[in-house]
Design a protein around this motif. Structure first.
Motif, PDB file in Angstrom:
ATOM      1  N   SER A 271       7.573   1.542   4.810  1.00  0.00           N
ATOM      2  CA  SER A 271       8.788   1.921   5.530  1.00  0.00           C
ATOM      3  C   SER A 271       9.067   3.412   5.362  1.00  0.00           C
ATOM      4  O   SER A 271       9.513   4.078   6.303  1.00  0.00           O
ATOM      5  N   LEU A 272       8.787   3.933   4.173  1.00  0.00           N
ATOM      6  CA  LEU A 272       8.958   5.368   3.927  1.00  0.00           C
ATOM      7  C   LEU A 272       8.032   6.181   4.828  1.00  0.00           C
ATOM      8  O   LEU A 272       8.451   7.181   5.437  1.00  0.00           O
ATOM      9  N   LEU A 273       6.773   5.748   4.933  1.00  0.00           N
ATOM     10  CA  LEU A 273       5.821   6.448   5.805  1.00  0.00           C
ATOM     11  C   LEU A 273       6.322   6.466   7.247  1.00  0.00           C
ATOM     12  O   LEU A 273       6.241   7.497   7.933  1.00  0.00           O
ATOM     13  N   LYS A 274       6.830   5.328   7.705  1.00  0.00           N
ATOM     14  CA  LYS A 274       7.306   5.241   9.086  1.00  0.00           C
ATOM     15  C   LYS A 274       8.565   6.073   9.293  1.00  0.00           C
ATOM     16  O   LYS A 274       8.743   6.684  10.349  1.00  0.00           O
ATOM     17  N   ARG A 275       9.438   6.102   8.296  1.00  0.00           N
ATOM     18  CA  ARG A 275      10.654   6.909   8.400  1.00  0.00           C
ATOM     19  C   ARG A 275      10.309   8.392   8.524  1.00  0.00           C
ATOM     20  O   ARG A 275      10.959   9.143   9.254  1.00  0.00           O
TER      21      ARG A 275
ATOM     22  N   LYS B 221       8.974   2.778  14.393  1.00  0.00           N
ATOM     23  CA  LYS B 221       9.441   1.475  13.925  1.00  0.00           C
ATOM     24  C   LYS B 221       8.302   0.632  13.381  1.00  0.00           C
ATOM     25  O   LYS B 221       8.456  -0.085  12.396  1.00  0.00           O
ATOM     26  N   ASP B 222       7.146   0.678  14.041  1.00  0.00           N
ATOM     27  CA  ASP B 222       5.987  -0.118  13.635  1.00  0.00           C
ATOM     28  C   ASP B 222       4.775   0.788  13.476  1.00  0.00           C
ATOM     29  O   ASP B 222       4.697   1.867  14.077  1.00  0.00           O
TER      30      ASP B 222
ATOM     31  N   SER C  18       1.852   0.079  14.592  1.00  0.00           N
ATOM     32  CA  SER C  18       1.194   0.029  15.906  1.00  0.00           C
ATOM     33  C   SER C  18       1.795  -1.170  16.647  1.00  0.00           C
ATOM     34  O   SER C  18       2.707  -1.824  16.146  1.00  0.00           O
ATOM     35  N   ASN C  19       1.281  -1.458  17.818  1.00  0.00           N
ATOM     36  CA  ASN C  19       1.732  -2.637  18.571  1.00  0.00           C
ATOM     37  C   ASN C  19       0.583  -3.622  18.767  1.00  0.00           C
ATOM     38  O   ASN C  19       0.531  -4.348  19.758  1.00  0.00           O
ATOM     39  N   LEU C  20      -0.330  -3.644  17.808  1.00  0.00           N
ATOM     40  CA  LEU C  20      -1.543  -4.463  17.924  1.00  0.00           C
ATOM     41  C   LEU C  20      -1.237  -5.956  17.935  1.00  0.00           C
ATOM     42  O   LEU C  20      -1.859  -6.721  18.673  1.00  0.00           O
ATOM     43  N   ILE C  21      -0.264  -6.391  17.115  1.00  0.00           N
ATOM     44  CA  ILE C  21       0.064  -7.813  17.006  1.00  0.00           C
ATOM     45  C   ILE C  21       1.393  -8.070  17.716  1.00  0.00           C
ATOM     46  O   ILE C  21       2.423  -7.525  17.296  1.00  0.00           O
ATOM     47  N   PRO C  22       1.407  -8.865  18.766  1.00  0.00           N
ATOM     48  CA  PRO C  22       2.655  -9.094  19.517  1.00  0.00           C
ATOM     49  C   PRO C  22       3.788  -9.606  18.620  1.00  0.00           C
ATOM     50  O   PRO C  22       3.630 -10.594  17.904  1.00  0.00           O
ATOM     51  N   GLY C  23       4.904  -8.896  18.645  1.00  0.00           N
ATOM     52  CA  GLY C  23       6.065  -9.314  17.890  1.00  0.00           C
ATOM     53  C   GLY C  23       6.031  -8.960  16.421  1.00  0.00           C
ATOM     54  O   GLY C  23       7.018  -9.154  15.703  1.00  0.00           O
ATOM     55  N   HIS C  24       4.902  -8.464  15.939  1.00  0.00           N
ATOM     56  CA  HIS C  24       4.758  -8.169  14.509  1.00  0.00           C
ATOM     57  C   HIS C  24       4.428  -6.716  14.228  1.00  0.00           C
ATOM     58  O   HIS C  24       4.389  -6.313  13.064  1.00  0.00           O
ATOM     59  N   GLY C  25       4.170  -5.923  15.249  1.00  0.00           N
ATOM     60  CA  GLY C  25       3.786  -4.536  15.019  1.00  0.00           C
ATOM     61  C   GLY C  25       2.297  -4.419  14.771  1.00  0.00           C
ATOM     62  O   GLY C  25       1.476  -4.996  15.500  1.00  0.00           O
ATOM     63  N   GLY C  26       1.940  -3.690  13.731  1.00  0.00           N
ATOM     64  CA  GLY C  26       0.537  -3.463  13.432  1.00  0.00           C
ATOM     65  C   GLY C  26       0.051  -4.281  12.258  1.00  0.00           C
ATOM     66  O   GLY C  26       0.806  -5.001  11.605  1.00  0.00           O
ATOM     67  N   VAL C  27      -1.248  -4.154  11.972  1.00  0.00           N
ATOM     68  CA  VAL C  27      -1.833  -4.845  10.819  1.00  0.00           C
ATOM     69  C   VAL C  27      -1.200  -4.346   9.521  1.00  0.00           C
ATOM     70  O   VAL C  27      -0.915  -5.129   8.610  1.00  0.00           O
ATOM     71  N   LEU C  28      -0.967  -3.043   9.439  1.00  0.00           N
ATOM     72  CA  LEU C  28      -0.352  -2.479   8.231  1.00  0.00           C
ATOM     73  C   LEU C  28       1.036  -3.074   7.997  1.00  0.00           C
ATOM     74  O   LEU C  28       1.438  -3.299   6.843  1.00  0.00           O
ATOM     75  N   ASP C  29       1.766  -3.362   9.067  1.00  0.00           N
ATOM     76  CA  ASP C  29       3.079  -3.984   8.929  1.00  0.00           C
ATOM     77  C   ASP C  29       2.972  -5.383   8.325  1.00  0.00           C
ATOM     78  O   ASP C  29       3.914  -5.865   7.691  1.00  0.00           O
ATOM     79  N   ARG C  30       1.841  -6.043   8.516  1.00  0.00           N
ATOM     80  CA  ARG C  30       1.646  -7.400   7.996  1.00  0.00           C
ATOM     81  C   ARG C  30       1.076  -7.403   6.578  1.00  0.00           C
ATOM     82  O   ARG C  30       1.274  -8.382   5.842  1.00  0.00           O
ATOM     83  N   VAL C  31       0.355  -6.356   6.185  1.00  0.00           N
ATOM     84  CA  VAL C  31      -0.318  -6.386   4.871  1.00  0.00           C
ATOM     85  C   VAL C  31       0.279  -5.406   3.876  1.00  0.00           C
ATOM     86  O   VAL C  31      -0.231  -5.293   2.761  1.00  0.00           O
TER      87      VAL C  31
END
Length: 278
Positions: free
Chosen positions: A234-238, A243-244, A246-259
């Motif tokens: 979240s700090l990196l994104k700020r 917000k995410d 990437s938009n690779l995963i619908p509704g979830h943002g990117g892979v990094l957002d999931r892991v």
């Protein structure tokens, strides 16, 4: 968005569980390496490295580090996981430093000067040890695949518990400048949920009743560090105003957002498993 997010989760979760339970460790390591390298690609974008060639070179460097660790671990008797254990301990040390980084919001935000260098180092110190920890847990005997699934389930349960408890009871902001939606109440709810899952499911992985207190302690630290991983992304994104990842995963943002949580949680769980021998 909620429907899309749910449908994506219903697809991803069974695939992840199936891979963990059925794939042999070498294949599991290969699949996870691919996922972590995609997360690394997104991380590099958050450091303002827009040139795909430059990002590709950095990804290849990290891939070669993974290959080198595997190659150096070979032996005539079948191989050793000592290097993977060392990298896991390095990962835990890094996430302790990351906790300190979170206290200084502006550190590393200036990508035109020194900030990008620190974040590139942080990327490798996050991706490589997490991958080593994943392989280490999965390769453990007996039932390494079940222990890895338990580690992931702890993080998933903590994330869900934090979301629902924080949404209903959240009042005290955990880190308002980095992640305004996170609350102390949510953290407590997530910790309780994750520890319940750990104690309830650990016997299915082969744990004895006498090992459950140690597993609960390791689960608690795993959850706390998973929050650090989440906050750090979240700090990196700020810093770059997105917000995410990437938009690779619908509704979830990117892979990094999931892991992001998993990157910090796996080394802690793997080290705890080694120290308490469960």
């Amino acid at each position: 968005m909620t429907k899309t997010r749910t449908l994506a989760a219903l697809v991803m979760a069974p695939l992840a569980i199936t891979a963990v339970l059925l794939l042999p460790t070498p294949w599991m390591a290969a699949v996870s390496a691919a996922a972590f390298l995609i997360a690394l690609w997104e991380w590099l974008k958050l450091t303002d490295i827009e040139d795909p060639i430059a990002r590709g070179v950095l990804m290849v460097v990290n891939l070669m580090l993974m290959v080198a660790l595997v190659w150096a671990s070979r032996s005539e008797t079948g191989g050793s996981l000592v290097l993977f254990q060392i990298m896991t301990m390095i990962g835990v040390g890094w996430w302790c430093l990351a906790t300190l980084w979170l206290r200084f919001y502006d550190f590393g935000s200036d990508h035109a000067r020194h900030g990008r260098v620190f974040k590139l180092a942080a990327a490798t110190l996050s991706i490589i040890p997490a991958w080593c920890a994943l392989a280490l847990i999965h390769a453990s005997q007996p039932h390494g695949n079940r222990w890895l699934l338990l580690a992931l389930a702890i993080v998933w349960a903590a994330d869900s518990g934090a979301y629902f408890v924080g949404r209903k009871f959240g009042r005290t902001k955990l880190s308002p400048r980095i992640s305004p939606n996170k609350t102390v109440e949510g953290l407590i709810g997530g910790a309780v949920a994750g520890m319940i899952v750990a104690v309830a499911a650990a016997p299915l992985a082969g744990a004895s009743v006498g090992q459950l207190p140690a597993i609960a302690v390791v689960a608690l630290w795993t959850i706390l560090f998973s929050v650090v991983g989440d906050l750090f992304e979240s700090l990196l994104k700020r810093h770059v105003g997105v917000k995410d990842s990437s938009n690779l995963i619908p509704g979830h943002g990117g892979v990094l957002d999931r892991v992001d949580s998993v990157l910090a949680a796996l080394p802690v769980f793997a080290l705890g498993k080694l120290l308490f021998d469960f």
